[in-house]
Write a protein that holds these residues in place. Sequence first.
Motif, PDB file in Angstrom:
ATOM      1  N   VAL A  38       0.854  -1.185   0.000  1.00 25.03           N
ATOM      2  CA  VAL A  38       0.000   0.000   0.000  1.00 25.03           C
ATOM      3  C   VAL A  38       0.892   1.238   0.000  1.00 25.03           C
ATOM      4  O   VAL A  38       2.006   1.211   0.532  1.00 25.03           O
ATOM      5  CB  VAL A  38      -0.939   0.027   1.229  1.00 25.03           C
ATOM      6  N   ALA A  39       0.419   2.294  -0.616  1.00 24.77           N
ATOM      7  CA  ALA A  39       1.177   3.541  -0.628  1.00 24.77           C
ATOM      8  C   ALA A  39       1.157   4.157   0.769  1.00 24.77           C
ATOM      9  O   ALA A  39       0.092   4.251   1.381  1.00 24.77           O
ATOM     10  CB  ALA A  39       0.592   4.509  -1.647  1.00 24.77           C
ATOM     11  N   PRO A  40       2.301   4.571   1.287  1.00 24.24           N
ATOM     12  CA  PRO A  40       2.323   5.176   2.626  1.00 24.24           C
ATOM     13  C   PRO A  40       1.504   6.467   2.658  1.00 24.24           C
ATOM     14  O   PRO A  40       1.525   7.254   1.708  1.00 24.24           O
ATOM     15  CB  PRO A  40       3.812   5.464   2.861  1.00 24.24           C
ATOM     16  N   PHE A  41       0.779   6.677   3.741  1.00 25.37           N
ATOM     17  CA  PHE A  41       0.042   7.926   3.923  1.00 25.37           C
ATOM     18  C   PHE A  41      -0.207   8.138   5.407  1.00 25.37           C
ATOM     19  O   PHE A  41      -0.044   7.225   6.228  1.00 25.37           O
ATOM     20  CB  PHE A  41      -1.289   7.913   3.150  1.00 25.37           C
ATOM     21  N   SER A  42      -0.585   9.343   5.734  1.00 22.46           N
ATOM     22  CA  SER A  42      -0.918   9.679   7.122  1.00 22.46           C
ATOM     23  C   SER A  42      -2.204  10.474   7.141  1.00 22.46           C
ATOM     24  O   SER A  42      -2.533  11.173   6.170  1.00 22.46           O
ATOM     25  CB  SER A  42       0.216  10.488   7.775  1.00 22.46           C
ATOM     26  N   TRP A  43      -2.930  10.363   8.239  1.00 22.67           N
ATOM     27  CA  TRP A  43      -4.159  11.144   8.437  1.00 22.67           C
ATOM     28  C   TRP A  43      -4.308  11.412   9.925  1.00 22.67           C
ATOM     29  O   TRP A  43      -4.325  10.466  10.723  1.00 22.67           O
ATOM     30  CB  TRP A  43      -5.369  10.415   7.890  1.00 22.67           C
ATOM     31  N   MET A  44      -4.394  12.679  10.282  1.00 22.33           N
ATOM     32  CA  MET A  44      -4.460  13.084  11.678  1.00 22.33           C
ATOM     33  C   MET A  44      -3.286  12.475  12.450  1.00 22.33           C
ATOM     34  O   MET A  44      -2.147  12.795  12.177  1.00 22.33           O
ATOM     35  CB  MET A  44      -5.820  12.722  12.280  1.00 22.33           C
ATOM     36  N   LYS A  45      -3.566  11.563  13.381  1.00 23.90           N
ATOM     37  CA  LYS A  45      -2.509  10.954  14.200  1.00 23.90           C
ATOM     38  C   LYS A  45      -2.207   9.522  13.768  1.00 23.90           C
ATOM     39  O   LYS A  45      -1.696   8.724  14.553  1.00 23.90           O
ATOM     40  CB  LYS A  45      -2.925  10.964  15.674  1.00 23.90           C
ATOM     41  N   MET A  46      -2.536   9.167  12.512  1.00 25.31           N
ATOM     42  CA  MET A  46      -2.332   7.806  12.032  1.00 25.31           C
ATOM     43  C   MET A  46      -1.340   7.797  10.865  1.00 25.31           C
ATOM     44  O   MET A  46      -1.375   8.680  10.006  1.00 25.31           O
ATOM     45  CB  MET A  46      -3.657   7.194  11.582  1.00 25.31           C
ATOM     46  N   ILE A  47      -0.479   6.777  10.848  1.00 24.74           N
ATOM     47  CA  ILE A  47       0.428   6.528   9.729  1.00 24.74           C
ATOM     48  C   ILE A  47       0.187   5.110   9.242  1.00 24.74           C
ATOM     49  O   ILE A  47       0.151   4.176  10.035  1.00 24.74           O
ATOM     50  CB  ILE A  47       1.903   6.695  10.138  1.00 24.74           C
ATOM     51  N   VAL A  48       0.014   4.955   7.928  1.00 28.95           N
ATOM     52  CA  VAL A  48      -0.224   3.653   7.324  1.00 28.95           C
ATOM     53  C   VAL A  48       0.867   3.396   6.292  1.00 28.95           C
ATOM     54  O   VAL A  48       1.144   4.256   5.446  1.00 28.95           O
ATOM     55  CB  VAL A  48      -1.614   3.585   6.657  1.00 28.95           C
ATOM     56  N   LEU A  49       1.489   2.223   6.347  1.00 26.41           N
ATOM     57  CA  LEU A  49       2.469   1.811   5.350  1.00 26.41           C
ATOM     58  C   LEU A  49       2.559   0.296   5.324  1.00 26.41           C
ATOM     59  O   LEU A  49       2.048  -0.393   6.226  1.00 26.41           O
ATOM     60  CB  LEU A  49       3.837   2.431   5.606  1.00 26.41           C
ATOM     61  N   SER A  50       3.213  -0.224   4.297  1.00 19.59           N
ATOM     62  CA  SER A  50       3.314  -1.671   4.149  1.00 19.59           C
ATOM     63  C   SER A  50       4.497  -2.216   4.944  1.00 19.59           C
ATOM     64  O   SER A  50       5.416  -1.475   5.328  1.00 19.59           O
ATOM     65  CB  SER A  50       3.460  -2.037   2.671  1.00 19.59           C
ATOM     66  N   GLU A  51       4.475  -3.522   5.168  1.00 14.12           N
ATOM     67  CA  GLU A  51       5.568  -4.190   5.869  1.00 14.12           C
ATOM     68  C   GLU A  51       6.878  -4.049   5.110  1.00 14.12           C
ATOM     69  O   GLU A  51       7.949  -3.815   5.709  1.00 14.12           O
ATOM     70  CB  GLU A  51       5.230  -5.666   6.048  1.00 14.12           C
ATOM     71  N   ASP A  52       6.818  -4.152   3.772  1.00 10.93           N
ATOM     72  CA  ASP A  52       8.031  -4.030   2.959  1.00 10.93           C
ATOM     73  C   ASP A  52       8.632  -2.640   3.051  1.00 10.93           C
ATOM     74  O   ASP A  52       9.861  -2.479   3.155  1.00 10.93           O
ATOM     75  CB  ASP A  52       7.724  -4.369   1.501  1.00 10.93           C
ATOM     76  N   ASP A  53       7.782  -1.595   2.990  1.00  9.60           N
ATOM     77  CA  ASP A  53       8.289  -0.229   3.094  1.00  9.60           C
ATOM     78  C   ASP A  53       8.915   0.027   4.461  1.00  9.60           C
ATOM     79  O   ASP A  53       9.925   0.734   4.568  1.00  9.60           O
ATOM     80  CB  ASP A  53       7.157   0.780   2.850  1.00  9.60           C
ATOM     81  N   LEU A  54       8.331  -0.549   5.484  1.00  2.00           N
ATOM     82  CA  LEU A  54       8.876  -0.365   6.825  1.00  2.00           C
ATOM     83  C   LEU A  54      10.268  -0.979   6.936  1.00  2.00           C
ATOM     84  O   LEU A  54      11.165  -0.396   7.565  1.00  2.00           O
ATOM     85  CB  LEU A  54       7.943  -0.998   7.856  1.00  2.00           C
ATOM     86  N   LYS A  55      10.484  -2.138   6.303  1.00  2.00           N
ATOM     87  CA  LYS A  55      11.785  -2.807   6.368  1.00  2.00           C
ATOM     88  C   LYS A  55      12.822  -2.110   5.499  1.00  2.00           C
ATOM     89  O   LYS A  55      13.995  -1.989   5.877  1.00  2.00           O
ATOM     90  CB  LYS A  55      11.641  -4.265   5.942  1.00  2.00           C
ATOM     91  N   GLU A  56      12.418  -1.643   4.310  1.00  2.00           N
ATOM     92  CA  GLU A  56      13.381  -1.100   3.359  1.00  2.00           C
ATOM     93  C   GLU A  56      13.693   0.374   3.597  1.00  2.00           C
ATOM     94  O   GLU A  56      14.850   0.780   3.550  1.00  2.00           O
ATOM     95  CB  GLU A  56      12.844  -1.287   1.934  1.00  2.00           C
ATOM     96  N   ASN A  57      12.672   1.184   3.805  1.00  2.91           N
ATOM     97  CA  ASN A  57      12.875   2.636   3.952  1.00  2.91           C
ATOM     98  C   ASN A  57      12.085   3.188   5.124  1.00  2.91           C
ATOM     99  O   ASN A  57      11.551   4.296   5.056  1.00  2.91           O
ATOM    100  CB  ASN A  57      12.453   3.358   2.663  1.00  2.91           C
ATOM    101  N   GLY A  58      11.977   2.413   6.183  1.00  2.58           N
ATOM    102  CA  GLY A  58      11.112   2.779   7.296  1.00  2.58           C
ATOM    103  C   GLY A  58      11.437   4.115   7.921  1.00  2.58           C
ATOM    104  O   GLY A  58      10.544   4.929   8.171  1.00  2.58           O
ATOM    105  N   LYS A  59      12.725   4.381   8.151  1.00  3.62           N
ATOM    106  CA  LYS A  59      13.105   5.609   8.844  1.00  3.62           C
ATOM    107  C   LYS A  59      12.714   6.850   8.051  1.00  3.62           C
ATOM    108  O   LYS A  59      12.121   7.791   8.587  1.00  3.62           O
ATOM    109  CB  LYS A  59      14.608   5.621   9.122  1.00  3.62           C
ATOM    110  N   ALA A  60      13.034   6.853   6.752  1.00  2.00           N
ATOM    111  CA  ALA A  60      12.724   8.019   5.915  1.00  2.00           C
ATOM    112  C   ALA A  60      11.224   8.216   5.772  1.00  2.00           C
ATOM    113  O   ALA A  60      10.716   9.344   5.861  1.00  2.00           O
ATOM    114  CB  ALA A  60      13.380   7.863   4.543  1.00  2.00           C
ATOM    115  N   ILE A  61      10.497   7.118   5.546  1.00  4.58           N
ATOM    116  CA  ILE A  61       9.044   7.222   5.352  1.00  4.58           C
ATOM    117  C   ILE A  61       8.366   7.704   6.624  1.00  4.58           C
ATOM    118  O   ILE A  61       7.498   8.592   6.593  1.00  4.58           O
ATOM    119  CB  ILE A  61       8.458   5.875   4.907  1.00  4.58           C
ATOM    120  N   LEU A  62       8.743   7.134   7.759  1.00  6.62           N
ATOM    121  CA  LEU A  62       8.126   7.540   9.025  1.00  6.62           C
ATOM    122  C   LEU A  62       8.434   8.997   9.342  1.00  6.62           C
ATOM    123  O   LEU A  62       7.576   9.730   9.835  1.00  6.62           O
ATOM    124  CB  LEU A  62       8.607   6.635  10.157  1.00  6.62           C
TER     125      LEU A  62
END
Length: 229
Positions: free
Chosen positions: A144-168
């Motif tokens: 899934v494409a990473p996105f945020s809304w209010m106090k929520m962040i949504v991203l995929s398991e793969d994105d978290l492992k590969e580029n988690g720090k930058a995306i977060l």
Amino acid sequence: MEAFLIHILKSSVCLALFYLCYRMLLSKETVHRFNRLTLLGIMVLSFLLPFIEITLTKASEMSQPFLLLEEAMETVEVKRLDVLTETPKHFPWSALVFVVYASGILFFLLRHAWSMGRMLCLIRTCRKEKMEEGITLYIHQEKVAPFSWMKMIVLSEDDLKENGKAILTHERAHIHNRHSWDLLLAEVCIFFQWFNPAAWLLKQELQNIHEYEADEWVIENGIDAKTYQ
């Protein structure tokens, strides 16, 4: 009803003129915070400005189109009353315009509700983790494409492992700067001015500024610029 439609039309003209001025004068500037506040101010001012009544002995060039519009609407209303006195059958043009306008508002309200419903259904299938500052991270097993809304962040398991720090860091920038509230205001503007291209362009401009602000936040927080790019 006619007064409400006139107010919306005035507001749409103000929004279009202000947005045109923004595009000509400020869109190329890199002071993103100022540009963001300017766009938010344009939306609020465009709705409030038509409420202000200024009495002039002679109509100025800026007020002349609005005066002509009101005179035209009054003329239509008078003619309609004349027709009513002569014959009971007439076509309710103002009612038809209002129905079309209200139908547009209802359509975009339902579309927004559908989008919110899809987001809620998505996060229900995610693994949830609590973060600092009251932020909740939702991790999905599928892509899934990473996105945020209010106090929520949504991203995929793969994105978290590969580029988690930058995306977060990027998504936390959106939350820190309260970009969701900006988009909510832009959506309200579109609800009432769905027929106005300037409202859609303004929202797109606001989203671009949000991304610029988030990118700057990422670089300032120590993420390597080349790796992030």
